[in-house]
Design an enzyme around this catalytic site. Sequence first.
Site, mmCIF file in Angstrom:
data_model
loop_
_atom_site.group_PDB
_atom_site.id
_atom_site.type_symbol
_atom_site.label_atom_id
_atom_site.label_comp_id
_atom_site.label_asym_id
_atom_site.label_seq_id
_atom_site.Cartn_x
_atom_site.Cartn_y
_atom_site.Cartn_z
ATOM 1 N N CYS A 1 22.003 53.366 10.392
ATOM 2 C CA CYS A 1 21.080 54.174 9.609
ATOM 3 C C CYS A 1 21.080 53.660 8.167
ATOM 4 O O CYS A 1 21.974 52.935 7.766
ATOM 5 C CB CYS A 1 21.497 55.644 9.635
ATOM 6 S SG CYS A 1 23.193 55.936 9.139
ATOM 7 N N CYS B 1 24.139 54.215 6.159
ATOM 8 C CA CYS B 1 25.302 53.409 6.527
ATOM 9 C C CYS B 1 25.270 52.068 5.800
ATOM 10 O O CYS B 1 26.282 51.598 5.287
ATOM 11 C CB CYS B 1 25.332 53.164 8.039
ATOM 12 S SG CYS B 1 25.051 54.644 9.011
#
Lengths: 79, 347
Positions: free
Chosen positions: A10, A13
């Site tokens: 994501c 992240c």
Amino acid sequence: MNIKILGTGCSKCTMLEKKVSEIVTNKSIEASIEKITDLQEIMKFGIMMTPGLVINDKVVSYGIIPKDSQIIQWLEEGN
Amino acid sequence: MKSPLEISHFENYKFYLPLIFLPFWLLLYIYLDSISNYFVYEILGMAKGIHITESIRFFIYEVPKVLLLLVLIVFVVGIIRSFFSPEKTRKVLEGKPLLIGNIMASGLGIVTPFCSCSAIPLFLGFVESGIPLGVTFSFLIAAPMINEIAVVLLFGLFGWKTALIYVSTGLVISIFSGWLIGKLKLEKYVADWVYQTKSGNIEIEGQIISFSERIETGYTAVREIVSKVWIYIVVGIGVGAAAHGYVPEDFMVSVMGKDAWYSVPLAVLIGIPLYSNAAGIIPVVQVLIEKGASLGTSLAFMMAVIGLSLPETIILKKVLKLPLIFIFIGIVASGIMTVGFLFNMIM
């Protein structure tokens, strides 16, 4: 020191990974950064929200991008 | 390093800022109607009662109103959510029997921080720690469907009754759908590897401690959500404003009115593959209602768009076998349709 970034990819992240590696380089901290993207591996750490930040096999944060000052503090403690 | 004095000073300011802003917020909210009237009729000097004036007035009044509500609610919800986490929710739900578990999971679905990108880790974390499949589903249905943005927009554009109807029917659907999925014993349709892995349950220390940090999460939530959805709100209300003055009042009656029984299933069928967030869809729905669409049909449409989205369901294919995905969509869609029919009948 061993740092792990837990995340399936994501945007948060990637941001956390970038942030941590920047701090490690800037502060010339000796650490290995490992990115864990495999879901089953991530689940073993017991978190349900990514990104997770693991320092020396201890989950220090999950689901958020911690503040720089906080990350630096953890890294200094872990060293 | 900051000195302790500096930190407490900084925290004080973060703490008092919302308290200072609140009276201004209230004043602005109360007088917004007069301010926008003054702006349109006096400053712009537009003539009352003609279409273009009413459209512009609608836009100038609704956009700041919804944004004001959004900032306040997102801030408060951000603080409330800092008390919850999926990890804590899981702990609460462990060992709860079916119906009680479903009720609690649906309620917690509203307040626990959730994003569709974490649906899979959440599903795994719940199921692998022994929470029944049906209870897990109640959470997964309630969390996206009943979100704060939807509640804000419904409150702002339709009033508190509609917002309340949305939240309570959403809860009923998530409780009942989860309960039914639990009763049907569908565990065999969960991907085989799911039950073979054991999720770690290491003690994680609470991340957030101080109250000032909770306020901080409120600020972060406002920043993140408002920066993401404001454009949808502006465009959505813009579409609404354009239709407001120009589309005839009874335009939607024949297609989406009470008497067109097929409009409810049709609205749900169209709503499922439509992928939009609450901020974009609700201002448009307001226009539909204004132009003669019935509340039941519109409610069903909104719930299908927000709560059931095809892309998000397809992500679940990683952990669920196809039959369960279809059963899941089928049960929730039937629930939404029931709500639609019910409101068309009683309103």
